[in-house]
Design an enzyme around this catalytic site. Sequence first.
Site, PDB file in Angstrom:
ATOM      1  N   LYS A 158       0.819  -1.216   0.000  1.00 22.23           N
ATOM      2  CA  LYS A 158       0.000   0.000   0.000  1.00 22.23           C
ATOM      3  C   LYS A 158       0.846   1.257   0.000  1.00 22.23           C
ATOM      4  CE  LYS A 158      -3.979  -1.985   2.135  1.00 22.23           C
ATOM      5  NZ  LYS A 158      -4.723  -2.158   3.365  1.00 22.23           N
TER       6      LYS A 158
ATOM      7  N   GLU B  28      -2.828   6.801   8.049  1.00 18.96           N
ATOM      8  CA  GLU B  28      -3.802   7.546   7.244  1.00 18.96           C
ATOM      9  C   GLU B  28      -4.735   8.278   8.184  1.00 18.96           C
ATOM     10  OE1 GLU B  28      -6.101   5.041   4.651  1.00 18.96           O
ATOM     11  OE2 GLU B  28      -4.362   4.434   3.476  1.00 18.96           O
TER      12      GLU B  28
ATOM     13  N   HIS C 145     -14.950  -7.225   7.641  1.00 20.37           N
ATOM     14  CA  HIS C 145     -14.227  -7.132   6.371  1.00 20.37           C
ATOM     15  C   HIS C 145     -14.605  -8.237   5.398  1.00 20.37           C
ATOM     16  CE1 HIS C 145     -12.130  -3.939   8.301  1.00 20.37           C
ATOM     17  NE2 HIS C 145     -11.741  -4.737   9.262  1.00 20.37           N
TER      18      HIS C 145
ATOM     19  N   ARG D 274      -7.586  -8.777  -9.497  1.00 16.23           N
ATOM     20  CA  ARG D 274      -8.223 -10.057  -9.830  1.00 16.23           C
ATOM     21  C   ARG D 274      -9.673  -9.814 -10.218  1.00 16.23           C
ATOM     22  NH1 ARG D 274      -8.664  -9.391  -4.197  1.00 16.23           N
ATOM     23  NH2 ARG D 274     -10.861  -9.240  -3.632  1.00 16.23           N
TER      24      ARG D 274
HETATM   25  C1  MV4 Z   1     -10.010   2.983   6.330  1.00 13.16           C
HETATM   26  C2  MV4 Z   1     -11.188   3.343   7.016  1.00 13.16           C
HETATM   27  C3  MV4 Z   1     -11.296   4.640   7.439  1.00 13.16           C
HETATM   28  N1  MV4 Z   1     -10.310   5.528   7.202  1.00 13.16           N
HETATM   29  N2  MV4 Z   1      -9.054   3.903   6.109  1.00 13.16           N
HETATM   30  C4  MV4 Z   1     -10.798  -1.708   6.173  1.00 13.16           C
HETATM   31  C5  MV4 Z   1     -10.180  -2.764   5.310  1.00 13.16           C
HETATM   32  C6  MV4 Z   1      -9.138  -2.100   4.523  1.00 13.16           C
HETATM   33  N3  MV4 Z   1      -9.139  -2.574   3.187  1.00 13.16           N
HETATM   34  C7  MV4 Z   1      -9.428  -0.646   4.628  1.00 13.16           C
HETATM   35  N4  MV4 Z   1     -10.383  -0.454   5.654  1.00 13.16           N
HETATM   36  C8  MV4 Z   1     -10.713   0.781   6.104  1.00 13.16           C
HETATM   37  N5  MV4 Z   1      -9.806   1.757   5.871  1.00 13.16           N
HETATM   38  C9  MV4 Z   1      -9.217   5.143   6.546  1.00 13.16           C
HETATM   39  N6  MV4 Z   1      -8.246   6.030   6.322  1.00 13.16           N
HETATM   40  C10 MV4 Z   1     -12.143   2.364   7.216  1.00 13.16           C
HETATM   41  C11 MV4 Z   1     -11.922   1.071   6.772  1.00 13.16           C
HETATM   42  C12 MV4 Z   1     -12.948   0.117   7.013  1.00 13.16           C
HETATM   43  C13 MV4 Z   1     -13.623  -0.497   5.956  1.00 13.16           C
HETATM   44  C14 MV4 Z   1     -13.318  -0.235   4.636  1.00 13.16           C
HETATM   45  C15 MV4 Z   1     -13.971  -0.868   3.610  1.00 13.16           C
HETATM   46  C16 MV4 Z   1     -14.977  -1.770   3.894  1.00 13.16           C
HETATM   47  C17 MV4 Z   1     -15.295  -2.054   5.185  1.00 13.16           C
HETATM   48  C18 MV4 Z   1     -14.622  -1.428   6.240  1.00 13.16           C
HETATM   49  C19 MV4 Z   1     -14.964  -1.718   7.555  1.00 13.16           C
HETATM   50  C20 MV4 Z   1     -14.302  -1.104   8.576  1.00 13.16           C
HETATM   51  C21 MV4 Z   1     -13.279  -0.202   8.305  1.00 13.16           C
END
Ligand code: MV4
Length: 507
Positions: free
Chosen positions: A118, A202, A237, A294
């Site tokens: 990332k 972040e 997730h 993918r």
């Molecule tokens: C975040 C966020 C809030 N702010 N980044 C969760 C999995 C990962 N792929 C990224 N995720 C998140 N990143 C920032 N800067 C909140 C999440 C997140 C989330 C993102 C996508 C789908 C479901 C989620 C559930 C909880 C938190």
Amino acid sequence: MALFKKILIANRREIAVRVIRACRALGIPSVAVYSEVDRASLHVRKADEAYALGPAAAAESYLNVGKILDAAKRAGADAIHPGYGFLSENAKFAQACADAGIKFIGPTAASMDMMGSKTRARQHMGVAGVPFVPGTSRGLESAEEGVQVAEKIGYPIMLKAAAGGGGKGMRLVHTRAELKEALEGARSEAQRSFGDAEVYIEKAIINPRHIEMQVLADEHGSTVYLGERECSIQRRHQKVLEEAPSPIVDSDMRRRMGEVALRVAQAAGYTNAGTIEFLVDAEKNFYFLEMNTRLQVEHPVTELTTGLDLVHLQIRIAAGERLPFRQEDVVIRGHAIECRIYAEDPDNNFFPSPGKITLLLLPSGPGIRRDSGMYEGWTVPIDYDPLLAKLIGYGTDRQQATARLIRALNEYFVGGIKTNMLLFRRILNDPDFQAAKLDTGYLDRLLKRKQDSTGVDGKGAELAAIAAGLFALLDPSTALNGAAGGTKLEAAMASQWKQAGREEGLR
Ligand code: MV4
């Protein structure tokens, strides 16, 4: 003239079946591979040929590069489709295929490598002018550095593993006092999960939506976006229900997101099908999160709303063909919603619920698509992810897609194991869902609310059963009245109660 001589599918269950179908439609022979516990799996039955890999453990079967390449050579396959999960985003596997002279149906190892980290992705995307969440684009050296960065961007902040995904190695930090411990926790989790302790910062977006953009890129420099998917409904997730288009994205926002997605793909030298994930805040600002290199589980909602066959196009792109259409030819039409049917027990913390499928009643009818890896009599193994099938509803608008899906869920019956099917009735009937009030906290909020047995109002279900019995008595066409009416009425009512009881038992 043929695209490929033979395609091996390095995967199992519904996605393997999905790819086999595309091969069939294109007239390309398909090769399945399977582990010991998957000998009787649907994908093995549907493929033209099948090769055993070894024991159930993924490392000895679906993750074993040597065994898969060996099967491909023995079968004479000149291409491999990885599906999703397993080796699908493994750059070493893509490279090993290339080295063996077998076409990997997906992007190059170099594109995967760029997106695999990332922090590396953020560095490249910064150069390409892609909007992403404020923060660092390299790993933190110390807690002190973390505190400094956090003061600058403001709390709450998110610590994330550079190698991460699926929320592993991720920590939400509200105050300076929590940061040091959270950083240590994130680092050790990242090291344990990915063998890489790099963690960066972040700014945290509170209750974001998760919206992703599908792209397709051919090997001649042409890239298109195929619209977004709304994926905010997830638990831990793991996505549960996805839809296309997103109810909050209008054509202007779609074009802006799509153009950013194209920039991401082009910066990565991307080829084949890929997905750019965005976080979207309450003001509809969107930020690049990561790219999935993918085909995704939820690709059918994009297929239904664009009329395209993504697997077909993946194969044609891998064979070196040009995209057969341009961006301006892509039209989003109607609305599609996908339910992921898992073999898990909603009453026992969504624990996997393997076992034998003793009875399977299948839904169909207008606007219904079912991508499934199960059949009646098959035993769901405990060894892998519990996704059984996907049920997708399509309609001219969101309301029709929802109504068709509710109707089809009522026709669908999986006996012998527990599934999460009743959860979908709850979601689809929920006023907040219907009003599209969604964010990544939606499902946890729904699950916290007191639930009843049926997914609709509990008393209502009871009344409906009684009313059905009375209607049966009063309607002459059912021939329940007359001399033997009493006993027949009892039978009719008993069957209604049986239905309610059966649903109760399935909860
Ligand atoms: C975040 C966020 C809030 N702010 N980044 C969760 C999995 C990962 N792929 C990224 N995720 C998140 N990143 C920032 N800067 C909140 C999440 C997140 C989330 C993102 C996508 C789908 C479901 C989620 C559930 C909880 C938190």
